[in-house]
Design a protein around this motif. Structure first.
Motif, PDB file in Angstrom:
ATOM      1  N   THR A 209      64.685  47.802   9.967  1.00  0.00           N
ATOM      2  CA  THR A 209      63.366  47.022  11.353  1.00  0.00           C
ATOM      3  C   THR A 209      62.504  45.818  10.496  1.00  0.00           C
ATOM      4  N   LEU A 210      62.199  44.735  10.493  1.00  0.00           N
ATOM      5  CA  LEU A 210      61.342  44.182   9.772  1.00  0.00           C
ATOM      6  C   LEU A 210      60.498  43.204  10.462  1.00  0.00           C
ATOM      7  N   ASN A 211      59.475  43.417  11.114  1.00  0.00           N
ATOM      8  CA  ASN A 211      58.633  42.456  11.769  1.00  0.00           C
ATOM      9  C   ASN A 211      57.676  42.046  11.643  1.00  0.00           C
ATOM     10  N   PHE A 212      58.160  40.762  11.395  1.00  0.00           N
ATOM     11  CA  PHE A 212      57.595  39.608  10.237  1.00  0.00           C
ATOM     12  C   PHE A 212      56.541  38.352  11.092  1.00  0.00           C
ATOM     13  N   GLY A 213      56.897  38.445  12.285  1.00  0.00           N
ATOM     14  CA  GLY A 213      56.396  36.861  13.424  1.00  0.00           C
ATOM     15  C   GLY A 213      54.953  36.756  12.776  1.00  0.00           C
ATOM     16  N   GLY A 214      54.835  35.213  13.032  1.00  0.00           N
ATOM     17  CA  GLY A 214      53.286  34.980  12.782  1.00  0.00           C
ATOM     18  C   GLY A 214      53.324  34.932  11.284  1.00  0.00           C
TER      19      GLY A 214
END
Length: 376
Positions: A209-214
């Motif tokens: 999982t890679l959360n890279f939002g914003g």
């Protein structure tokens, strides 16, 4: 229960088998935390939740000196205003050798406290470290990247800090966290340079999982990420609100590494019809289950292209809200025969009209559909 109740509990000498103690949201301050830290009965305590209290740096310091809870595995100190001073004290604890989860979300911890935590050599079993919503900058991230103790780290949450390109680049050089599975970096002022550095990481072969939002990585950053050959186990990729347009989407569509990708969120970008068309031609993500393309200006042409995709047979959730697909786009989507597992489709704010609704009503493929959103 406040400090008085916490102090009373701390004097208990009966619960020698106590494993879980949840004291979240109880108006416990430094005095109560200090009393709890002096308890010598709960030698089997594995989980302590003190989230949403006000123990501050003083309370955290007291807890750090506890030598009784030798079996402690989970410590939740979320939202306690422990600051750099409290984090530094916690980092010096040498008792909690079995600690697996440390939650320090929203505690005004800056570079100083983070650096101290990174120097900890006791928590060799640490698997989850939550530092979301603090004040960590590039120096703090750099210090974390140099940690060589947490070889079992699986989840690192740095959402809503300010590590920037420099911090992201430092993290990318880490070679210790070979078991890292989840990395949260939402809203960290990372741009294309930082994304490019992260894309070159070759250590995190287990990343899921890679959360890279914003982070405003743009086309250049998205293109760099698409070229990553290491993250073969990636399942979830969040790139919402990153100023990605058709060029970045096209690059992502050509990725052939992420064969296990299940969730891709590109919401609130501007991939337009060209980007949507490129994505529709992807044949690698055969395990894709969730695709978020909300508010991307894909229009009828983009929706029509997506409707012709035959690779995403496992897709369950499709978000196309706010894309001005109109009657033509809705009609095209209604003719799709590949998405037999579709459960949720969000077409809110698309002006599909009565003709579009009529076309959708004639679809005979989506037999598993549970949620249809046609709100305005």
């Amino acid at each position: 229960i406040g400090d008085e109740g916490a102090t009373a509990l701390s004097h208990n000498e009966t619960w020698t088998n106590l494993q879980t103690l949840d004291l979240g949201s109880n108006s416990i301050g430094a005095e109560g935390a200090t009393a709890l830290s002096q308890n010598t009965t709960w030698i089997n305590l594995q989980t302590l939740n003190l989230s949403n209290n006000t123990i501050g740096a003083e309370g955290a310091t007291a807890l750090s000196k506890n030598t009784t809870w030798i079996n402690l595995q989970t410590l939740n100190l979320e939202s306690n205003s422990i600051s750099d001073k409290g984090a530094t004290a916690l980092s010096q604890n040498t008792t909690w050798t079995h600690l697996r989860t440390l939650n320090l979300w929203n505690n005004t911890i800056g570079n100083e406290g983070t650096t101290a935590l990174s120097h900890n050599t006791t928590w060799t079993n640490l698997q989850t470290l939550n530092l979301e919503c603090n004040s960590i900058g590039a120096d703090g991230a750099t210090a974390l990247s140099h940690n060589t103790t947490w070889t079992n780290l699986q989840t690192l949450d740095l959402n809503e800090n300010k590590i920037g390109n420099e911090g992201a680049t430092a993290l990318s050089h880490n070679t210790t966290w070979i078991n890292l599975q989840t990395l949260h970096l939402i809203d960290n002022k990372i741009r294309a340079e930082g994304a490019t550095a992260l894309s070159k990481n070759t250590t995190w072969i287990n990343l899921q999982t890679l959360n890279f939002g914003g982070n405003k990585i743009g086309d250049k950053g998205a293109t760099a990420l698409s070229h990553n050959p290491t993250w073969i186990n990636l399942q979830i990729l969040d790139l919402r609100n990153n100023k990605i347009d058709e060029e970045g989407a096209t690059a992502l569509s050509k990725n052939t590494t992420w064969i296990n990708l299940q969730t891709l969120d590109l919401g609130d970008n501007k991939i337009d019809e060209e980007g949507a068309t490129a994505l529709s031609k992807n044949t690698t993500w055969t395990n894709l289950q969730t695709l978020g393309l909300g508010r991307n200006s894909i229009g009828a042409e983009g929706a029509t292209a997506l409707s012709k995709n035959t690779a995403w047979t496992n897709i369950r959730i499709f978000d196309l809200r706010g894309n001005s697909i109109g009657e033509e786009g809705a009609t095209a989507l209604s003719k799709n025969t590949a998405w037999t597992n579709l459960q949720t489709i969000n077409l809110r704010g698309n002006s599909i009209g009565d003709e579009g609704a009529t076309a959708l009503s004639h679809n005979e493929t989506w037999t598993n559909l549970q949620t249809l959103d046609l709100g305005s």
